[in-house]
Scaffold this active site. Structure first.
Site, PDB file in Angstrom:
ATOM      1  N   ASP A 251     -11.110  -3.308   1.560  1.00  0.00           N
ATOM      2  CA  ASP A 251     -10.082  -2.400   1.058  1.00  0.00           C
ATOM      3  C   ASP A 251      -9.505  -2.948  -0.239  1.00  0.00           C
ATOM      4  OD1 ASP A 251     -10.041  -0.196   2.634  1.00  0.00           O
ATOM      5  OD2 ASP A 251      -8.343  -0.791   3.861  1.00  0.00           O
TER       6      ASP A 251
ATOM      7  N   ASP B 111     -15.188   4.823   9.812  1.00  0.00           N
ATOM      8  CA  ASP B 111     -15.580   3.497  10.277  1.00  0.00           C
ATOM      9  C   ASP B 111     -15.890   3.488  11.769  1.00  0.00           C
ATOM     10  OD1 ASP B 111     -12.921   3.922  11.000  1.00  0.00           O
ATOM     11  OD2 ASP B 111     -12.136   2.239   9.844  1.00  0.00           O
TER      12      ASP B 111
ATOM     13  N   HIS C 105      -3.187  -7.200   5.258  1.00  0.00           N
ATOM     14  CA  HIS C 105      -3.213  -5.776   4.929  1.00  0.00           C
ATOM     15  C   HIS C 105      -1.910  -5.141   5.408  1.00  0.00           C
ATOM     16  CE1 HIS C 105      -4.578  -1.521   5.250  1.00  0.00           C
ATOM     17  NE2 HIS C 105      -5.547  -1.839   4.415  1.00  0.00           N
TER      18      HIS C 105
END
Length: 633
Positions: free
Chosen positions: A256, A368, A392
């Site tokens: 990401d 995903d 994250h």
């Protein structure tokens, strides 16, 4: 202090809840490692007469994962230590969390001395780790170096190379920093064939002040690919597409754009993939970027009956390693097998991509998880590997169940279920979807209900149109939400009128969580209220201010209007009950869920027959080209 064994607790619900609470309580003695003790990334000082344990998430060796999924049968711990009289104690744990002393050694000189320990992986079928502690003697000790390694056959010793794929959308600073993390670590850089940045935004990564240095660190290995905004699935599918076309790498690694990476995690993931028994998708874990010691997710599975992603019951979410370390947490020692790994960090062998295709064209959500299920059906497992992780923004800090993302959650969940649900009519999924629609209706979240309804209609339209709408659906959804009361957000508290009541409310405390019977009564009474007229004053003035954490359907169902805060804490909306709108949406909700049940077998067959075609490179290539034209490039 190790938390209680579940066998001693039994099935008593109260005891289970008490143990869960106790397991999350901090057990630190109050002492902590001084920052000066960390000499560099691989060296650590232990002051005289002190003890330091390397039984931590990043330093311990997750033996059971290597035992189950790789060809490794024995691991070697090589250690270099300075400090006369310093001792090393090697431990192993069992799946239930209990630990045992395995071996030990004492340093007999002040200068650097080395020791090696050969450790079998045989007793780790169900779980367990290796780690070591260091106890300093009468002088300070320094851990100069420590490595876990294994001897493997020559035909498995070759290191696989990687194409890194980063999809970015208006996060130039984060993205440039991530590229630099990959390029500036010499060991990671050596594995990389190419770093692909799929630029889908208007704030370009190439314009960030840190980009030039990041680009230089990769020595010509960076390629920025501009395309229209076709979401995470479009960006990561492009990485798969380009990696297949180049045909240089063994793996494609998804990252990401808004993460902080740990470069060592990339090395570990590649090593694990190289030594896996069969081609294996290797994923990393997610720590919170706001609280670095908090592990947000340890592994994800799909409940096939509900067809919803979740953590296994043996795992704990949002685990704080600052309060409870590896050695004191039983659940961390049991091996956890997963169905998929989210794509914030995920290593996929190109062999898998060649056989099962690219991502589904879903824009965001479920791409995903569907891919993990598709790989699993083809015989390729996914491993979420302890000791490999990124930092994250946690999912719990987002507002994706009510805003425009609700459309993609609903449509893509049903698309994935059509493809992979083992139940003739989707198991509990249709009933659960209906229940959620009714809750949103009772909560006056009419735009969310309508978006979810459109999502179901689009899912029932079949797989043939998924590519065609990939670049336009986001704009359509955002445009559609305009004008709905519950979608008109404002960050200004003075934008809304004050609370007023036509008559005093009997009960105003919304922080209480009602019992199941009370919720059922609320559902019945709330349903009856929807067919009655609204109180005139509620059209202009809200009847309450509802914090996001209290904005449950059973509270909102008692009101005709309310100011409701959003879960991300940035804004609020003025909800108003609309009886005619409720009746129309209620009728259409019943109709479409009846249709879903009736047409499920046909839709499942259509999606499964089309899967190979819509995920092929040949189907994706014109989608990439069309996105470029749509973006005006």
């Amino acid at each position: 202090m190790l938390d209680a064994d579940k066998e001693t607790i039994g099935s008593n619900k109260g005891a289970q809840k008490l143990n869960k609470a106790a397991a999350r309580q901090a057990i630190s003695s109050g002492t902590s490692l001084h920052p000066d003790a960390i000499l560099d990334r691989r060296r650590l000082r232990v002051e005289e007469a002190q003890r330091i344990s390397l039984g931590t998430y990043f330093n311990g060796f997750p033996a059971s994962y290597w035992r189950r999924w790789t060809i490794v049968q024995q691991v070697r711990l090589d250690l270099t230590l300075s400090g006369l009289g310093a001792s090393v104690i090697v431990y192993r744990s069992m799946a239930n969390g209990r630990s045992q002393r395995v071996d030990g050694w004492t340093c007999e000189t002040s200068g650097p001395s080395s020791a090696s320990f050969d450790l079998t992986l045989t007793p780790f079928v169900d779980g367990g780790w290796y780690w070591f502690d260091v106890v300093a003697g009468d002088e300070a000790a320094v851990i100069e170096e420590a490595t876990w390694s294994a001897e493997v056959p020559a035909d498995r010793a070759e290191v696989g190379s990687v194409t890194v794929g980063i999809t970015t959308m208006n996060r130039p600073d984060f993205c440039a920093a991530l590229v630099a993390q990959v390029g500036e670590d010499p060991d990671v850089n050596a594995l990389v064939d190419e770093v692909l940045v799929m630029e889908q935004g208007t704030q370009k990564v190439v314009d960030d002040p840190g980009f030039a240095k990041a680009e230089a660190s990769l020595g010509g290995k960076l390629r920025v690919i501009e395309q229209g905004n076709i979401g995470g699935s479009g960006g990561f599918a492009r990485a798969q597409f380009e990696a297949l076309k180049s045909d240089r790498s063994k793996y494609v690694l998804f990252l990401d754009d808004d993460i902080i990476a740990e470069p060592e995690s990339i090395l570990r993931a590649v090593t694990f993939g190289d030594l896996a028994r069969r081609p294996t998708i290797v994923g990393g874990h997610m720590f919170s970027i706001f609280a670095k010691a908090r592990l947000h997710s340890f592994g994800e599975i799909i409940n096939r009956h509900r067809f919803w992603w979740m953590s296994p019951k043996s795992a704990e979410a949002d685990w704080d390693f600052g309060a409870r370390n590896l050695r004191s947490s039983r659940w961390l020692h049991r091996r956890l097998d997963v169905d998929f790994n989210p794509w914030f960090m995920c290593l996929i062998p190109l062999e898998v991509v060649r056989e099962i295709g690219l991502s589904l064209p879903l824009f965001i959500k479920w791409d995903d998880s569907e891919y993990g299920l598709r790989a699993q059906a083809a015989g390729y497992p996914t491993v979420s590997m302890p000791g490999a992780a990124v930092w994250h923004v946690p999912w719990t800090d987002k507002n994706d169940a009510l805003d425009w993302q609700a459309y993609f959650h609903q449509r893509n969940r049903f698309v994935a279920a059509f493809l992979h649900s083992p139940f003739e009519h989707g198991g509990r999924l249709i009933r659960e979807s209906l229940n959620h629609q009714l809750k949103h209706l009772f909560a006056m979240q009419y735009s969310t209900v309508e978006l979810r309804h459109q999502a179901l209609e689009d899912a029932l339209a079949g797989p043939e149109g998924l590519h065609a709408v990939l670049g336009s659906k986001l704009g359509d959804v955002r445009e559609f939400r305009k004008g709905w009361d519950d979608a008109e957000l404002s960050a200004d508290p003075d934008a809304f009128p004050p609370v007023r009541h036509s008559k005093p409310r009997r009960k105003s405390d919304t922080s209480e969580i009602p019992s199941k019977p009370s919720q059922l009564i609320s559902a019945v009474l709330g349903g009856i209220r929807q067919f009655r007229g609204t109180r005139p004053l509620s059209r202009e003035f809200p009847e309450g201010n509802m914090p996001a954490m209290d904005a449950r359907w059973y509270h909102l169902a008692t009101l005709d209007s309310a100011i409701v805060s959003m879960p991300d804490g940035t804004s609020a909306a003025f909800y108003r009950r609309q009886p005619e709108q409720f009746k129309d949406l209620f009728r259409r909700t019943l109709e479409i869920h009846e249709r879903l049940y009736r047409e499920w077998p046909t839709m499942a067959r259509r999606y499964r027959e089309a899967l190979g075609e819509i995920t092929s490179p040949e189907a994706w290539e014109p989608t990439f080209e069309a996105s470029l034209k749509a973006g005006g490039k």
